[in-house]
Design a protein around this motif. Sequence first.
Motif, PDB file in Angstrom:
ATOM      1  N   GLY A 119       0.686  -1.242   0.032  1.00 13.53           N
ATOM      2  CA  GLY A 119       0.044   0.004   0.053  1.00 13.53           C
ATOM      3  C   GLY A 119       0.813   1.374  -0.103  1.00 13.53           C
ATOM      4  O   GLY A 119       1.856   1.497  -0.659  1.00 13.53           O
ATOM      5  N   ASP A 120       0.485   2.223   0.780  1.00 19.61           N
ATOM      6  CA  ASP A 120       1.509   3.263   1.083  1.00 19.61           C
ATOM      7  C   ASP A 120       2.514   3.084   1.972  1.00 19.61           C
ATOM      8  O   ASP A 120       3.316   3.990   2.526  1.00 19.61           O
ATOM      9  CB  ASP A 120       0.708   4.661   1.261  1.00 19.61           C
ATOM     10  CG  ASP A 120      -0.055   4.674   2.432  1.00 19.61           C
ATOM     11  OD1 ASP A 120       0.063   3.678   3.140  1.00 19.61           O
ATOM     12  OD2 ASP A 120      -0.658   5.856   2.963  1.00 19.61           O
ATOM     13  N   LYS A 121       2.712   1.713   2.619  1.00 18.04           N
ATOM     14  CA  LYS A 121       3.487   1.666   3.870  1.00 18.04           C
ATOM     15  C   LYS A 121       4.949   1.038   3.348  1.00 18.04           C
ATOM     16  O   LYS A 121       4.791   0.154   2.653  1.00 18.04           O
ATOM     17  CB  LYS A 121       3.017   0.659   5.044  1.00 18.04           C
ATOM     18  CG  LYS A 121       3.518   0.494   6.266  1.00 18.04           C
ATOM     19  CD  LYS A 121       3.524   1.810   7.052  1.00 18.04           C
ATOM     20  CE  LYS A 121       2.010   1.993   7.542  1.00 18.04           C
ATOM     21  NZ  LYS A 121       1.744   3.054   8.289  1.00 18.04           N
ATOM     22  N   ALA A 122       5.963   1.645   3.774  1.00 17.56           N
ATOM     23  CA  ALA A 122       7.275   1.302   3.168  1.00 17.56           C
ATOM     24  C   ALA A 122       7.869   0.147   4.152  1.00 17.56           C
ATOM     25  O   ALA A 122       8.095   0.372   5.450  1.00 17.56           O
ATOM     26  CB  ALA A 122       8.082   2.314   2.890  1.00 17.56           C
ATOM     27  N   LEU A 123       7.951  -1.073   3.751  1.00 14.45           N
ATOM     28  CA  LEU A 123       8.660  -2.185   4.798  1.00 14.45           C
ATOM     29  C   LEU A 123       9.968  -2.011   4.871  1.00 14.45           C
ATOM     30  O   LEU A 123      10.270  -2.384   6.051  1.00 14.45           O
ATOM     31  CB  LEU A 123       8.318  -3.623   3.904  1.00 14.45           C
ATOM     32  CG  LEU A 123       6.756  -3.681   3.507  1.00 14.45           C
ATOM     33  CD1 LEU A 123       6.621  -5.139   2.904  1.00 14.45           C
ATOM     34  CD2 LEU A 123       5.842  -3.831   4.865  1.00 14.45           C
ATOM     35  N   ASN A 124      10.769  -1.599   4.160  1.00 17.58           N
ATOM     36  CA  ASN A 124      12.346  -1.425   4.754  1.00 17.58           C
ATOM     37  C   ASN A 124      12.379   0.177   4.711  1.00 17.58           C
ATOM     38  O   ASN A 124      13.732   0.817   4.442  1.00 17.58           O
ATOM     39  CB  ASN A 124      12.814  -1.885   3.311  1.00 17.58           C
ATOM     40  CG  ASN A 124      12.525  -1.378   1.842  1.00 17.58           C
ATOM     41  OD1 ASN A 124      11.693  -0.794   1.650  1.00 17.58           O
ATOM     42  ND2 ASN A 124      13.598  -1.399   1.083  1.00 17.58           N
TER      43      ASN A 124
END
Length: 454
Positions: A119-124
């Motif tokens: 989505g708009d969430k950066a995992l790294n």
Amino acid sequence: MAAACAIAFLLAVLVLRYVVFPRVDEWREPIAESVSRASGMAVGLAHVDAGWYGLRPILAMTGVTVADRRGRTVFALERAEVTLSWWTLLAGELRFRDIDLYSPRLSLRRGTDGLIYLGDKALNAPSSGDDGALAAFLLAQPRLAIHDATLAWRDELAGAPPVELRQVEIAMRKEGPRHRAALVAMPPPDIGERVDVRADLGFARAGEGWSVSGTLYAETARADLARLRAHLPIPDALRTATGSFRAWVDFEPGRVREVTADMDLHGVRAQLADDALPLDLDRLAGRAFYRLQEGGFAAGARELAFRTAGGLDARGADFSVSVSRDASGPHGSLRAEGVDLKIAAALLDYLPVPREAKAQAHRFAPRGRLLDTSLEWQGESPAAASGFRLRSRFEDLAVNAVEGLPGVTGLTGTLEGNEKGGRVRLASRGATFEAGAIFRAPLAVDALDAKAGW
């Protein structure tokens, strides 16, 4: 104290079983809010049920949705099952021992900034702040598994077309400071067959971000490298190939330490240098490796066999080169086992080798096989060596006579020497010298087969 703890535990079990679990769906919203705070994502639950796995309480949730901060649903689950940790009672917040997610449809993308987004969430993203909460939450779980998922991947940084993986199974287990992970998936049929990836990883905080090191293993069959090029960093020199391969990669932040690859490829087309001929192989099989070491590297192949489109057929051979540097200075070594010199000389036109070396190979036209051969030297290269040691066992060796240097045919034997001199043992039938021998260092012929012809 032990009796008091046992009584407290039994009371907690009784309260959960007869008070909390029958009314667990009434705590649906607090449960969703607790998970949302921990993960940094907006979690919604349609229904919650509870049960037991041995002495561990389980929450079974259906109608699970996960949304980003814009309110868009990132993915939905048919159901999720979580096994609660008893630390929940002491921590005052939900803590999980096991998480199982069923049949989600995940969409991941790598943005032009190099970050991987759900989505708009950066995992790294950097570990501080809201964007790092999801990665920290996932890495903190003792065990996480995703079953029968569909994973869509889009790489905006590379400009690659989207690809969708089906029947995805993902498992991750935290073991002390390390994480063991596995992924099994079915890619589109035109790319390859089943993909199997395993990893043993160590995560650490590096400033505001994460650093990762460890070992990665990947295996697939009937892969089309021309199509995979859009999604993986395959060297431009390797243009096309189809077949099976598996690889082990050891890496640390910023660099790859070691790569080992087993391959069985067909239709290999490669251009290894601008001034080299295009390489066209019907088949290529064997194991190749590359390893960084102090002041240099080691590379080579084992049981390497190939067949060219022109009809050259090479049996399995081993060879390696190693260059390093220590307190005594630079040094290196070359090793070969089962190398056909005629085929090796013919391949020089396709390899990134200096033109002078190719010209010399054509002039001398070496033939025969090298068995158990090694060259070790002290210095930057064999040509600039201050000292060397050579050992070789050869079979049916032959070279042309060139400008006064001896030409020979049919030589079988062994050779040992260094910069001071050497010794040759011959046991050849029908061997011939085409010119007088010229040696720059003392050379002794130690033994001859009584039936050798001269």
